[in-house]
Design an enzyme around this catalytic site. Sequence first.
Site, mmCIF file in Angstrom:
data_model
loop_
_atom_site.group_PDB
_atom_site.id
_atom_site.type_symbol
_atom_site.label_atom_id
_atom_site.label_comp_id
_atom_site.label_asym_id
_atom_site.label_seq_id
_atom_site.Cartn_x
_atom_site.Cartn_y
_atom_site.Cartn_z
ATOM 1 N N HIS A 137 4.871 -3.345 2.586
ATOM 2 C CA HIS A 137 3.530 -2.638 3.983
ATOM 3 C C HIS A 137 4.413 -2.579 5.436
ATOM 4 C CE1 HIS A 137 0.152 -1.253 6.433
ATOM 5 N NE2 HIS A 137 -0.080 -2.880 7.158
ATOM 6 N N HIS A 196 3.813 -8.232 11.590
ATOM 7 C CA HIS A 196 2.779 -7.577 12.395
ATOM 8 C C HIS A 196 0.801 -8.602 11.402
ATOM 9 C CE1 HIS A 196 2.283 -4.647 9.714
ATOM 10 N NE2 HIS A 196 0.470 -4.836 9.166
ATOM 11 N N GLU A 240 -2.466 -13.185 10.207
ATOM 12 C CA GLU A 240 -4.190 -13.410 10.031
ATOM 13 C C GLU A 240 -4.099 -13.290 8.052
ATOM 14 O OE1 GLU A 240 -4.978 -8.826 11.054
ATOM 15 O OE2 GLU A 240 -7.143 -9.750 9.114
ATOM 16 N N ASP A 241 -2.882 -12.786 7.829
ATOM 17 C CA ASP A 241 -2.495 -13.069 6.258
ATOM 18 C C ASP A 241 -2.007 -15.081 5.603
ATOM 19 O OD1 ASP A 241 -4.082 -11.132 5.900
ATOM 20 O OD2 ASP A 241 -2.320 -9.491 5.569
ATOM 21 N N ASP A 257 0.653 0.963 11.640
ATOM 22 C CA ASP A 257 0.201 0.351 10.919
ATOM 23 C C ASP A 257 -1.295 0.842 10.189
ATOM 24 O OD1 ASP A 257 -1.142 -1.490 8.989
ATOM 25 O OD2 ASP A 257 -2.306 -2.480 10.345
ATOM 26 N N ASP A 284 -4.316 32.891 14.617
ATOM 27 C CA ASP A 284 -3.172 32.164 14.811
ATOM 28 C C ASP A 284 -2.706 30.655 13.802
ATOM 29 O OD1 ASP A 284 -5.051 31.089 15.777
ATOM 30 O OD2 ASP A 284 -3.826 30.553 17.670
HETATM 31 MN MN MN Z 1 -1.422 -4.043 8.479
#
Ligand code: MN
Length: 697
Positions: free
Chosen positions: A48, A72, A76-77, A139, A260
């Site tokens: 990812h 990124h 957080e993870d 992201d 169009d």
């Molecule tokens: Mn992400």
Amino acid sequence: MSLFIDLRNELLTYLEPSQVEVIEKAFKLAEQAHEKQVRKSGEPYITHPLAVAHILSSLKMDYQSIAAAILHDVIEDTPIEKSQIIAEFGEEIANLVDGVSKLSQIEFASRAEAQAENFRKMILAMTKDIRVILVKLADRLHNMRTLHGLSSEKRRQKALETLEIYAPIAYRLGIHAIKNELEDLGFAALYPWRFHILENALNKLFRHRKEILSHIESNIRTTLEKHNLPSVAIWGRRKHIYSIYQKMQSKQLPFNEVMDVYAFRIVVDSTDTCYRVLGVVHNLYKPVPERFKDYIAIPKTNGYQSLHTTLFGPQGIPIEIQIRTMDMDNVAEQGVAAHWLYKTGPNEAQLRARGWLKGLMELQNTTGSSLEFIENVKIDLFPEEVYVFTPKGDILELPQGATPVDFAYAVHSDIGNSCIAAKIDKRLSPLSTILANGQTLEIITAPGAQPNPAWLNFVATSKARSHIKNYLKDLKRSESIHFGQRLLQQTLKALKQPLEKIPDPIFKKTLDHFGYKSPEDLFAAIGLGNEMVALVALQLTGQPKESRKKRRSLLIKGTEGIVVKFANCCGPIPGDPIVGIFDRGHGLIIHQKNCPKGQIPSQPEHYLPLKWEEIVEGEFKTDIKVEVRSQRGILAQLTNAINLEDANIEDISIEERDGNYYVINLIITVRDRHQLAQVFKHIRSIKNVSKLSRKIG
Ligand code: MN
């Protein structure tokens, strides 16, 4: 590590080897940190951030952004902390990573509030370093490309957020390439069936038109060469599906009436050539009147520059042509991200983005809750613009639907606060007039004048709205009472029912109805713009009296005790966007929002934006117009189609156009828009029906 090789090769085409090394180091850290994690789809997690980095490298972003993209999700993870990133990669990259993670970290009581607050954070992060939002957009784009792992509920939620927040931001920053893809992915996830049908219809259309389109392209090419105007590139492309869907929605058109769906882009060497190419194509095919737009002289709010025109191609096929220079094309695709690495100074999109963000900062300081903020920003995010002139000839850009009050506030908040009238093209006009392109405006101010809460009914810009609200909020209570009372008196006077003559019991009932303890509380609420003066006046006069016997269930929010009538001109039915125009002696007349008679009147306090109740029961009249080629039994088929859905025909009239064509006008009664849509579906399936529409106005 092998995962990294493709990206490295791509990066080496435009970055220094030493910079690519930093990114490689980031990759090693991220790969290790995410080692045991997998995505919902089952792939290793590191795929990812790597994909996000790829998206940014295709925009040729700097190495700091790419490194941040790779890192990124680590704060957080994974157990890795910001301090470690600072130590290994320095403040700049660490702040970018931190900024991106902060956007998704916070949890709030309600979903709406959570999104609003996140959105506010996003705007704040963006104003500090715009690269944060570029990483976040990449992201989101990759997450949207890989939605299949999620539950359908989660998919819907992400799709909605993408369409409401991320795509508009990408648009505002001019990154059309990302915006278009986000929109199509969001649309496909939210309405898979509609997306599928439209996609098929488009594919079919292009199989039919393939030859003619390539004929047009080569025709343009040879003609340009003949005039010695070599183009850098010409290519045709169909417009993205969501934009076609939006056009169908906003103009209420069936697919085959959308013009169009195909556009040719001609990219040339200089601005001068753009205009010459325009002349040549106008000579080649006839232009559709009033479709020419010069976004080179007046760029869009997001810095987009191009000439647009629509031509009648062979067989009457409408063809949109976009003409621009290579540089403009680059900015059109990549917006703020274009030429990120060049030291040539900011491009048009970057300048515009800066101005926008500065305005948002001001807004943030004047609005209270995050929900209010997001509502205000939403107004700003998408509208098409109108361009008007100051008496000195300066151009001001305002959103579609803007009024002289918006103009006044755009010039200066003091002018907005003290404006009393406006001259549009030298003619005195109401402050609620909706502005059109090219008008010249002069605002007349008076010392001591103050904003009118009724303006809140019609202003279109967040700047005007927040300034008016702010001004009213700052009024002393005694002032707002006085102010509200005066407004109510004026409105009642227009109804020929002066305030003094309202019997006490009725006044008391009205207070109870709105939930105020004293007349002062009610006046203050009017003065602060929290209650609409027209609604209060209608409650007080209750005219004309609704007969007691005929108590119906409520159809429209906020209209308890008020007589409402549905306008004959446009026959609004539940589901239609509606407004109320309040008419002396007749109560509140309900029009469709786009009915010519439903526009803001010169006394804006007589205008009310309205909403239907959630559950509405009853039968509603509406006019429809059907054009048919004459054929035996067509009338029977038509009435049959209407009866199939249990709708009733109230009246029918037939005009003959020319021996062969008839226009049939019908008044039918239906429950709501849904039922009407079913009726339309049946009518359309009748052979020889060439056109079907609702009659408005
Ligand atoms: Mn992400």
